[in-house]
Design a protein around this motif. Structure first.
Motif, mmCIF file in Angstrom:
data_model
loop_
_atom_site.group_PDB
_atom_site.id
_atom_site.type_symbol
_atom_site.label_atom_id
_atom_site.label_comp_id
_atom_site.label_asym_id
_atom_site.label_seq_id
_atom_site.Cartn_x
_atom_site.Cartn_y
_atom_site.Cartn_z
ATOM 1 N N PRO A 45 0.837 -1.197 0.000
ATOM 2 C CA PRO A 45 0.000 0.000 0.000
ATOM 3 C C PRO A 45 0.878 1.255 0.000
ATOM 4 O O PRO A 45 1.879 1.317 0.698
ATOM 5 N N VAL A 46 0.472 2.212 -0.797
ATOM 6 C CA VAL A 46 1.215 3.473 -0.883
ATOM 7 C C VAL A 46 0.848 4.317 0.338
ATOM 8 O O VAL A 46 -0.332 4.487 0.639
ATOM 9 N N PRO A 47 1.829 4.833 1.052
ATOM 10 C CA PRO A 47 1.507 5.649 2.223
ATOM 11 C C PRO A 47 0.856 6.974 1.817
ATOM 12 O O PRO A 47 1.086 7.482 0.723
ATOM 13 N N VAL A 48 0.070 7.512 2.723
ATOM 14 C CA VAL A 48 -0.516 8.833 2.515
ATOM 15 C C VAL A 48 0.614 9.849 2.604
ATOM 16 O O VAL A 48 1.465 9.776 3.498
ATOM 17 N N VAL A 49 0.638 10.790 1.671
ATOM 18 C CA VAL A 49 1.703 11.791 1.639
ATOM 19 C C VAL A 49 1.147 13.124 2.149
ATOM 20 O O VAL A 49 0.370 13.785 1.462
ATOM 21 N N PRO A 50 1.533 13.511 3.367
ATOM 22 C CA PRO A 50 1.090 14.813 3.855
ATOM 23 C C PRO A 50 1.817 15.914 3.094
ATOM 24 O O PRO A 50 2.970 15.755 2.706
ATOM 25 N N PRO A 51 1.167 17.029 2.858
ATOM 26 C CA PRO A 51 1.834 18.088 2.092
ATOM 27 C C PRO A 51 2.951 18.775 2.888
ATOM 28 O O PRO A 51 2.717 19.293 3.962
ATOM 29 N N ALA A 52 4.148 18.723 2.348
ATOM 30 C CA ALA A 52 5.276 19.479 2.896
ATOM 31 C C ALA A 52 5.339 20.828 2.182
ATOM 32 O O ALA A 52 5.854 21.808 2.713
ATOM 33 N N GLY A 53 4.816 20.848 0.971
ATOM 34 C CA GLY A 53 4.814 22.047 0.141
ATOM 35 C C GLY A 53 4.702 21.642 -1.314
ATOM 36 O O GLY A 53 4.942 20.493 -1.673
ATOM 37 N N ASP A 54 4.309 22.583 -2.124
ATOM 38 C CA ASP A 54 4.147 22.365 -3.560
ATOM 39 C C ASP A 54 5.509 22.476 -4.239
ATOM 40 O O ASP A 54 6.193 23.493 -4.088
ATOM 41 N N VAL A 55 5.914 21.453 -4.983
ATOM 42 C CA VAL A 55 7.228 21.500 -5.636
ATOM 43 C C VAL A 55 7.185 22.148 -7.022
ATOM 44 O O VAL A 55 8.233 22.364 -7.622
ATOM 45 N N ARG A 56 5.987 22.474 -7.517
ATOM 46 C CA ARG A 56 5.918 23.078 -8.859
ATOM 47 C C ARG A 56 6.784 24.321 -9.003
ATOM 48 O O ARG A 56 7.419 24.492 -10.046
ATOM 49 N N ARG A 104 9.589 16.389 -9.263
ATOM 50 C CA ARG A 104 8.469 15.798 -10.011
ATOM 51 C C ARG A 104 7.143 16.341 -9.480
ATOM 52 O O ARG A 104 6.632 15.859 -8.476
ATOM 53 N N PRO A 105 6.585 17.350 -10.151
ATOM 54 C CA PRO A 105 5.332 17.955 -9.703
ATOM 55 C C PRO A 105 4.096 17.116 -10.025
ATOM 56 O O PRO A 105 2.988 17.474 -9.631
ATOM 57 N N GLY A 106 4.256 16.038 -10.728
ATOM 58 C CA GLY A 106 3.144 15.157 -11.080
ATOM 59 C C GLY A 106 3.653 13.747 -11.272
ATOM 60 O O GLY A 106 4.837 13.446 -11.080
ATOM 61 N N GLY A 107 2.772 12.865 -11.653
ATOM 62 C CA GLY A 107 3.176 11.485 -11.938
ATOM 63 C C GLY A 107 3.286 10.601 -10.718
ATOM 64 O O GLY A 107 3.656 9.441 -10.823
ATOM 65 N N ASP A 108 3.009 11.147 -9.528
ATOM 66 C CA ASP A 108 3.010 10.365 -8.297
ATOM 67 C C ASP A 108 4.288 9.536 -8.141
ATOM 68 O O ASP A 108 4.259 8.297 -8.171
ATOM 69 N N PRO A 109 5.444 10.187 -7.961
ATOM 70 C CA PRO A 109 6.707 9.436 -7.887
ATOM 71 C C PRO A 109 6.771 8.398 -6.770
ATOM 72 O O PRO A 109 7.280 7.305 -6.980
ATOM 73 N N LEU A 110 6.242 8.716 -5.579
ATOM 74 C CA LEU A 110 6.287 7.736 -4.499
ATOM 75 C C LEU A 110 5.356 6.562 -4.803
ATOM 76 O O LEU A 110 5.731 5.405 -4.653
ATOM 77 N N GLY A 111 4.150 6.863 -5.272
ATOM 78 C CA GLY A 111 3.211 5.807 -5.647
ATOM 79 C C GLY A 111 3.762 4.932 -6.748
ATOM 80 O O GLY A 111 3.630 3.701 -6.726
#
Length: 191
Positions: A45-56, A104-111
């Protein structure tokens, strides 16, 4: 003719022995389940990612995720070399070690890393700077390490390190670099 009959009897016995071994080694639950492919072997299972900040905002300035002082402290050259990829911003620092960072602002790198967890010999979930992360690679990291850190849902940092020294815990050093990058993401986000 006698030789052919004996050969047929011996082959027949080996077939029976082989079938007994196969049948004895399989339980009903094992035979009902399809054989997993390499990428599915360690579905986690992919862990929930709390927002640290927007990397965009860092896509065009990925090198700013490490200040010059912090980069030099890790043995990196300054400034890093900024470029981009189709997936996001890229910065490469050279020096005693080489660090490559992909924002990586998209593509769900951890997932994505979790979905492909069965493709690496090493898959170690952990937290870096309070964020879910994973170390991936081969069983013998040799002179490097690879880290993916989730920074917000669907966003993250993909960082790799290569060094020349033998006997250095490159993954520990890379986790320190990742922590500094997460601190900068939080700092820029006002958190």
């Amino acid at each position: 003719m006698v030789l052919a009959d004996r050969l047929e009897a011996v082959i027949g016995r080996w077939v029976v022995v082989g079938l007994v071994v196969v049948v004895a080694g399989c339980s009903p639950a094992e035979t009902d389940r399809p054989e997993p492919t390499r990428g599915e072997t360690a579905a986690r299972p992919v862990p929930v990612v709390p927002p640290a900040g927007d990397v965009r905002p860092f896509v065009d300035r990925a090198c700013e995720l490490l200040s010059a002082e912090v980069a030099v402290g890790f043995g990196l050259s300054v400034p890093g070399e900024q470029s981009s990829t189709p997936d996001g911003g890229l910065c490469v620092w050279q020096g005693e070690v080489r660090v490559g960072l992909q924002v990586r602002p998209g593509g769900d790198p951890l997932g994505d890393s979790y979905r492909r967890s069965g493709t690496w010999q090493v898959f170690t979930p952990l937290t870096v700077g309070g964020q879910p992360a994973v170390l991936t690679g081969t069983a013998d990291p040799g002179s490097g390490c690879h880290l993916v850190v989730g920074t917000a849902p669907g966003q993250g940092l993909d960082v790799d390190l290569a060094g020349r020294e033998v006997g250095v815990d490159w993954c520990r050093r890379l986790m320190g670099i990742g922590e500094a990058m997460i601190a900068e993401v939080r700092n820029q986000a006002g958190g």
